[in-house]
Design a protein around this motif. Structure first.
Motif, PDB file in Angstrom:
ATOM      1  N   THR A  31       0.785  -1.182   0.002  1.00 15.95           N
ATOM      2  CA  THR A  31       0.035  -0.026  -0.022  1.00 15.95           C
ATOM      3  C   THR A  31       0.980   1.149  -0.114  1.00 15.95           C
ATOM      4  O   THR A  31       2.201   1.066   0.233  1.00 15.95           O
ATOM      5  N   ALA A  32       0.284   2.478  -0.328  1.00 17.08           N
ATOM      6  CA  ALA A  32       1.171   3.820  -0.220  1.00 17.08           C
ATOM      7  C   ALA A  32       1.539   3.925   1.024  1.00 17.08           C
ATOM      8  O   ALA A  32       2.919   4.308   1.503  1.00 17.08           O
ATOM      9  N   ALA A  33       0.964   3.523   2.250  1.00 18.31           N
ATOM     10  CA  ALA A  33       1.470   3.936   3.507  1.00 18.31           C
ATOM     11  C   ALA A  33       2.522   2.786   3.939  1.00 18.31           C
ATOM     12  O   ALA A  33       3.563   3.222   4.604  1.00 18.31           O
ATOM     13  N   GLN A  34       2.603   1.807   3.292  1.00 12.86           N
ATOM     14  CA  GLN A  34       3.638   0.933   3.359  1.00 12.86           C
ATOM     15  C   GLN A  34       4.911   1.376   2.719  1.00 12.86           C
ATOM     16  O   GLN A  34       5.981   1.200   3.339  1.00 12.86           O
ATOM     17  N   ARG A  35       4.650   1.730   1.360  1.00 11.31           N
ATOM     18  CA  ARG A  35       5.883   2.283   0.845  1.00 11.31           C
ATOM     19  C   ARG A  35       6.571   3.316   1.329  1.00 11.31           C
ATOM     20  O   ARG A  35       7.635   3.692   1.743  1.00 11.31           O
ATOM     21  N   ARG A  36       5.536   4.399   1.864  1.00 11.60           N
ATOM     22  CA  ARG A  36       5.957   5.598   2.962  1.00 11.60           C
ATOM     23  C   ARG A  36       6.929   5.077   3.895  1.00 11.60           C
ATOM     24  O   ARG A  36       7.932   5.643   4.427  1.00 11.60           O
ATOM     25  N   GLU A  37       6.405   4.005   4.723  1.00 10.48           N
ATOM     26  CA  GLU A  37       6.995   3.796   5.780  1.00 10.48           C
ATOM     27  C   GLU A  37       8.416   3.066   5.608  1.00 10.48           C
ATOM     28  O   GLU A  37       9.542   3.263   6.390  1.00 10.48           O
ATOM     29  N   GLU A  38       8.352   2.501   4.541  1.00  6.78           N
ATOM     30  CA  GLU A  38       9.678   1.482   3.923  1.00  6.78           C
ATOM     31  C   GLU A  38      10.756   2.659   3.693  1.00  6.78           C
ATOM     32  O   GLU A  38      11.836   2.694   4.041  1.00  6.78           O
ATOM     33  N   ALA A  39      10.262   3.623   3.022  1.00  8.71           N
ATOM     34  CA  ALA A  39      11.113   4.902   2.542  1.00  8.71           C
ATOM     35  C   ALA A  39      11.498   5.779   3.942  1.00  8.71           C
ATOM     36  O   ALA A  39      12.795   6.077   3.812  1.00  8.71           O
ATOM     37  N   ARG A  40      10.712   5.875   4.882  1.00 12.33           N
ATOM     38  CA  ARG A  40      11.035   6.653   6.152  1.00 12.33           C
ATOM     39  C   ARG A  40      12.058   5.721   6.899  1.00 12.33           C
ATOM     40  O   ARG A  40      12.941   6.496   7.213  1.00 12.33           O
ATOM     41  N   LEU A  41      11.887   4.514   6.877  1.00 15.11           N
ATOM     42  CA  LEU A  41      13.177   3.831   7.459  1.00 15.11           C
ATOM     43  C   LEU A  41      14.405   3.673   6.805  1.00 15.11           C
ATOM     44  O   LEU A  41      15.425   3.373   7.330  1.00 15.11           O
ATOM     45  N   ALA A  42      14.346   3.848   5.391  1.00 11.26           N
ATOM     46  CA  ALA A  42      15.680   3.957   4.665  1.00 11.26           C
ATOM     47  C   ALA A  42      16.342   5.164   4.923  1.00 11.26           C
ATOM     48  O   ALA A  42      17.677   4.949   4.765  1.00 11.26           O
ATOM     49  N   TYR A  43      15.693   6.189   5.329  1.00  7.82           N
ATOM     50  CA  TYR A  43      16.544   7.449   5.282  1.00  7.82           C
ATOM     51  C   TYR A  43      17.058   7.293   7.030  1.00  7.82           C
ATOM     52  O   TYR A  43      16.117   7.190   7.843  1.00  7.82           O
ATOM     53  N   ASN A  44      18.395   7.907   7.147  1.00  6.18           N
ATOM     54  CA  ASN A  44      18.869   7.822   8.472  1.00  6.18           C
ATOM     55  C   ASN A  44      19.745   9.065   8.748  1.00  6.18           C
ATOM     56  O   ASN A  44      20.976   9.030   8.031  1.00  6.18           O
ATOM     57  N   ALA A  45      19.437  10.206   9.224  1.00  2.00           N
ATOM     58  CA  ALA A  45      20.243  11.528   9.062  1.00  2.00           C
ATOM     59  C   ALA A  45      21.646  11.440  10.055  1.00  2.00           C
ATOM     60  O   ALA A  45      22.365  12.167   9.673  1.00  2.00           O
ATOM     61  N   TYR A  46      21.756  10.314  10.668  1.00  2.00           N
ATOM     62  CA  TYR A  46      22.834  10.144  11.284  1.00  2.00           C
ATOM     63  C   TYR A  46      23.916   9.613  10.511  1.00  2.00           C
ATOM     64  O   TYR A  46      25.003   9.754  10.841  1.00  2.00           O
ATOM     65  N   LEU A  47      23.737   9.078   9.490  1.00  2.00           N
ATOM     66  CA  LEU A  47      24.472   8.682   8.467  1.00  2.00           C
ATOM     67  C   LEU A  47      25.047   9.771   7.358  1.00  2.00           C
ATOM     68  O   LEU A  47      24.393  10.743   7.071  1.00  2.00           O
TER      69      LEU A  47
END
Length: 137
Positions: free
Chosen positions: A5-21
């Motif tokens: 679902t769109a919500a699942q894709r957004r959540e997956e993308a959100r987890l892929a970004y990590n500002a500490y890196l």
């Protein structure tokens, strides 16, 4: 492959970004958002569209170069849109996009916090400076 679902894709993308890196693109966005001129322009545009000259008057102390650079960065990041009206002289209006409007409550909260707690911050700075000045002597 299972569909998402769109919500699942957004959540997956959100987890892929990590500002500490160091290489994460969200770190560059955080650099932009933490710029004082960006936060002040966002606050100024929160009340509605403004012409360039209105923004320059509202955001006291910003140079023409910095205001132009800030607006271009914000436009590139999708936070601001620019509308050119052909007239003499040419009229240029800036307004927040829906993405920029999403940021307004956060930036206004930070601006308000700074205004409310400035006396405490100044007292802490003075205490720190006198403590360190004593230690250096």
């Amino acid at each position: 492959m299972a569909t998402q679902t769109a919500a699942q894709r957004r959540e997956e993308a959100r987890l892929a970004y990590n500002a500490y890196l160091a290489g994460c693109p969200s770190r560059k966005l955080l650099d932009t958002l933490s710029d004082k001129w960006v936060s002040l322009v966002l606050a100024a545009l929160a009340d509605g569209p403004c012409r360039y000259s209105e923004l320059a008057r509202t955001v006291a102390g910003v140079s023409q170069k910095m205001l132009t650079q800030t607006l271009r960065t914000m436009e590139r990041d999708g936070l601001v849109s620019r509308t050119i009206t052909p007239s003499v002289p040419v009229r240029v209006d800036y307004r927040l996009t829906s993405l920029g409007e999403d940021l307004v409550p956060l930036m206004q909260a930070i601006k308000s916090w700074a205004e409310i707690h400035m006396d405490e911050v100044e007292a802490a700075r003075q205490a720190y400076d006198s403590s360190n000045a004593s230690g250096e002597a």
